[in-house]
Design a protein around this motif. Structure first.
Motif, PDB file in Angstrom:
ATOM      1  N   GLY A 288      -2.768  -2.089   0.687  1.00 14.27           N
ATOM      2  CA  GLY A 288      -3.072  -3.055  -0.240  1.00 14.27           C
ATOM      3  C   GLY A 288      -4.137  -3.428  -0.962  1.00 14.27           C
ATOM      4  O   GLY A 288      -5.103  -3.136  -0.837  1.00 14.27           O
ATOM      5  N   PRO A 289      -4.303  -4.146  -2.270  1.00 12.08           N
ATOM      6  CA  PRO A 289      -5.301  -4.185  -2.760  1.00 12.08           C
ATOM      7  C   PRO A 289      -5.391  -5.484  -2.152  1.00 12.08           C
ATOM      8  O   PRO A 289      -4.870  -6.441  -1.505  1.00 12.08           O
ATOM      9  CB  PRO A 289      -4.207  -4.947  -4.440  1.00 12.08           C
ATOM     10  CG  PRO A 289      -2.957  -4.508  -4.485  1.00 12.08           C
ATOM     11  CD  PRO A 289      -2.871  -4.093  -3.160  1.00 12.08           C
ATOM     12  N   PHE A 290      -6.764  -6.044  -2.502  1.00 10.09           N
ATOM     13  CA  PHE A 290      -7.621  -7.101  -1.856  1.00 10.09           C
ATOM     14  C   PHE A 290      -6.736  -8.614  -2.142  1.00 10.09           C
ATOM     15  O   PHE A 290      -6.742  -8.601  -3.439  1.00 10.09           O
ATOM     16  CB  PHE A 290      -8.828  -7.193  -2.252  1.00 10.09           C
ATOM     17  CG  PHE A 290      -9.919  -8.832  -2.567  1.00 10.09           C
ATOM     18  CD1 PHE A 290     -10.105  -8.781  -0.825  1.00 10.09           C
ATOM     19  CD2 PHE A 290      -9.767  -9.543  -3.001  1.00 10.09           C
ATOM     20  CE1 PHE A 290     -11.245  -9.710  -0.488  1.00 10.09           C
ATOM     21  CE2 PHE A 290     -10.124 -10.686  -3.071  1.00 10.09           C
ATOM     22  CZ  PHE A 290     -11.182 -11.377  -1.197  1.00 10.09           C
ATOM     23  N   PRO A 294       1.964  -9.647  -0.433  1.00  8.31           N
ATOM     24  CA  PRO A 294       3.169  -9.220   0.090  1.00  8.31           C
ATOM     25  C   PRO A 294       2.812  -7.576   0.861  1.00  8.31           C
ATOM     26  O   PRO A 294       2.426  -7.284   2.008  1.00  8.31           O
ATOM     27  CB  PRO A 294       3.672  -7.846  -1.140  1.00  8.31           C
ATOM     28  CG  PRO A 294       3.318  -8.569  -2.181  1.00  8.31           C
ATOM     29  CD  PRO A 294       2.052  -9.249  -1.552  1.00  8.31           C
ATOM     30  N   PHE A 295       0.888  -7.729   1.243  1.00  8.07           N
ATOM     31  CA  PHE A 295       0.974  -6.656   1.498  1.00  8.07           C
ATOM     32  C   PHE A 295      -0.274  -7.530   3.163  1.00  8.07           C
ATOM     33  O   PHE A 295       0.234  -7.185   4.021  1.00  8.07           O
ATOM     34  CB  PHE A 295      -1.028  -6.062   1.013  1.00  8.07           C
ATOM     35  CG  PHE A 295      -1.793  -5.010   1.903  1.00  8.07           C
ATOM     36  CD1 PHE A 295      -2.006  -3.776   2.884  1.00  8.07           C
ATOM     37  CD2 PHE A 295      -3.103  -5.766   2.687  1.00  8.07           C
ATOM     38  CE1 PHE A 295      -1.863  -3.495   3.412  1.00  8.07           C
ATOM     39  CE2 PHE A 295      -3.709  -5.153   3.429  1.00  8.07           C
ATOM     40  CZ  PHE A 295      -3.408  -3.817   4.061  1.00  8.07           C
ATOM     41  N   ARG A 296      -0.752  -8.497   2.995  1.00  8.01           N
ATOM     42  CA  ARG A 296      -0.763  -9.264   3.996  1.00  8.01           C
ATOM     43  C   ARG A 296       0.323  -9.579   4.801  1.00  8.01           C
ATOM     44  O   ARG A 296       0.065  -9.335   5.992  1.00  8.01           O
ATOM     45  CB  ARG A 296      -1.583 -10.671   3.230  1.00  8.01           C
ATOM     46  CG  ARG A 296      -2.710 -10.759   2.847  1.00  8.01           C
ATOM     47  CD  ARG A 296      -4.041 -10.530   3.999  1.00  8.01           C
ATOM     48  NE  ARG A 296      -5.217 -10.223   3.590  1.00  8.01           N
ATOM     49  CZ  ARG A 296      -5.698 -11.178   3.109  1.00  8.01           C
ATOM     50  NH1 ARG A 296      -5.294 -12.402   2.953  1.00  8.01           N
ATOM     51  NH2 ARG A 296      -7.156 -10.392   2.462  1.00  8.01           N
ATOM     52  N   SER A 318      -8.042  -2.701  -0.183  1.00  8.97           N
ATOM     53  CA  SER A 318      -8.301  -2.491  -1.191  1.00  8.97           C
ATOM     54  C   SER A 318      -9.282  -3.006  -2.256  1.00  8.97           C
ATOM     55  O   SER A 318      -8.647  -3.758  -2.245  1.00  8.97           O
ATOM     56  CB  SER A 318      -7.613  -0.863  -2.022  1.00  8.97           C
ATOM     57  OG  SER A 318      -9.184  -1.038  -3.262  1.00  8.97           O
ATOM     58  N   ASP A 319     -10.716  -2.625  -1.828  1.00  2.49           N
ATOM     59  CA  ASP A 319     -11.244  -3.997  -3.050  1.00  2.49           C
ATOM     60  C   ASP A 319     -11.592  -3.561  -4.581  1.00  2.49           C
ATOM     61  O   ASP A 319     -11.737  -4.583  -5.337  1.00  2.49           O
ATOM     62  CB  ASP A 319     -12.372  -4.630  -2.222  1.00  2.49           C
ATOM     63  CG  ASP A 319     -14.037  -3.603  -2.507  1.00  2.49           C
ATOM     64  OD1 ASP A 319     -12.928  -1.972  -2.767  1.00  2.49           O
ATOM     65  OD2 ASP A 319     -14.745  -3.804  -1.799  1.00  2.49           O
ATOM     66  N   GLY A 320     -11.136  -2.066  -5.023  1.00  4.68           N
ATOM     67  CA  GLY A 320     -10.597  -2.074  -5.979  1.00  4.68           C
ATOM     68  C   GLY A 320     -12.084  -0.136  -6.462  1.00  4.68           C
ATOM     69  O   GLY A 320     -12.340  -0.559  -7.181  1.00  4.68           O
TER      70      GLY A 320
END
Length: 360
Positions: A288-290, A294-296, A318-320
């Motif tokens: 999931g993105p930083f 929803p990912f957390r 991911s931090d991009g």
């Protein structure tokens, strides 16, 4: 850079299941096109607010379903060939796509040429991928298919004979339609995909909620018909290792751990993670993105759930930027856990089918 002279290109703005940073990208892309006067590039962003750009939801679904389904299947087969095929296996698969799919003039000619496409894929030499360990990659759609954010990860698993199976776009589209059905049917105290709910929607057709239900139901049924049919056809290639999309079951499994009213990709991520072992996977990667809520939520549910069941799970926020070396070290540990899980399952299956010695 890849456009032919005079060619006009459209970029389909895919959205997730809830408001997210992806909504910010649209304004940025539109401004970029205006500032650079790119008259041969446009953004295709069909929403309720712009009347789906003059197209009905039904028409968009009919046009997108075949190609989206084939893209999912080819992504899965590519991962299988990277482990079980010869060195040029993935390149040959890409050639099949370019000649038999990209080269088609219409969906009608694509459907007519489908058998030839399957025959060409079947001709690519490979071992049986069902004998290999496999890991499902779930979570944010954009990240799990990104060549940058997952750079080198697939190859690392393939080197150890492990097939990564990214959850396809079709699951997200099916979930979006099913979620809309479920929300309306819940107010009627009826199952989401049922004859009773369809009948209720027909009786209340003049009400906005009923019309929305029928639109989602038609979209869901159309997508599912293509997914089931194409998966059945391509099964004879021997390169499909994932299960089909049972969204109703996924939704029900996730609902045991979080509210079904939550929007976004938390429900499909949790649902896929909970059912992963039953579907024959030996591990899970959730990405999931930083700082994505929803990912957390998914991570908080799936980590303890998987650990209690000895299911190897790796989560990646991911931090991009490209994959960090620290994450690759976690990948190496996860690989060993997946291999051990697969070996233990093979022993268990062997013990289950080995007849016991007769009593003397």
């Amino acid at each position: 850079e890849q456009r032919q002279p005079g060619e006009v290109v459209g970029f389909y703005m895919v959205r997730g299941g809830a408001p997210c940073v992806v909504d910010c990208y649209l304004d940025y892309f539109q401004q970029f096109i205006r500032n650079n006067e790119l008259r041969d590039l446009f953004i295709f962003d069909p929403t309720d607010g712009n009347d789906h750009q003059g197209l009905s939801v039904r028409k968009i679904t009919q046009m997108a379903s075949p190609v989206a389904t084939l893209a999912d299947l080819f992504a899965e087969m590519e991962q299988a060939l990277s482990v079980t095929g010869e060195e040029d296996g993935a390149a040959r698969l890409k050639t099949c796509w370019e000649r038999r799919i990209n080269g088609q003039a219409s969906l009608k000619t694509l459907a007519a040429d489908l058998e030839n496409l399957i025959d060409e894929v079947m001709a690519i030499p490979h071992q049986d991928p069902k004998l290999c360990p496999k890991v499902v990659v779930t979570g944010d759609f954009f990240l799990r298919f990104s060549p940058s954010f997952m750079e080198g990860v697939h190859q690392r698993y393939a080197k150890h004979g492990i097939i990564l199976v990214p959850v396809g776009l079709n699951e997200l589209l099916l979930y979006g339609a099913y979620s809309g059905m479920a929300g309306t049917a819940r107010a009627w105290n009826l199952p989401a995909d049922s004859a009773w709910a369809v009948a209720q929607a027909c009786l209340r057709f003049l009400q906005p909620g009923a019309r929305s239900y029928l639109t989602n139901w038609a979209q869901y049924r159309w997508l599912k018909s293509y997914d089931d049919r194409y998966r059945q056809l391509f099964a004879r290639t021997g390169l499909l290792v994932g299960a089909g999309h049972d969204i109703a079951r996924l939704f029900a499994q996730a609902a045991e751990h979080l509210s079904p009213t939550i929007a976004g990709e938390a429900i499909p991520t949790v649902g896929k993670g909970v059912t992963a072992e039953e579907e024959g996977y030996d591990g899970i990667i959730a990405i999931g993105p930083f700082n994505c809520l929803p990912f957390r939520i998914s991570e908080a549910i799936l980590k303890p759930y998987s650990l209690k069941r000895d299911m190897p799970i790796l989560t990646y926020e991911s931090d991009g930027f490209s994959v960090h070396p620290a994450f690759l070290r976690q990948v190496d540990v996860h690989i060993q856990q997946v291999l051990a899980h697969h070996a233990a399952n093979r022993i268990n299956r062997k013990n289950e089918i080995t007849p016991s010695a007769p009593f003397p």
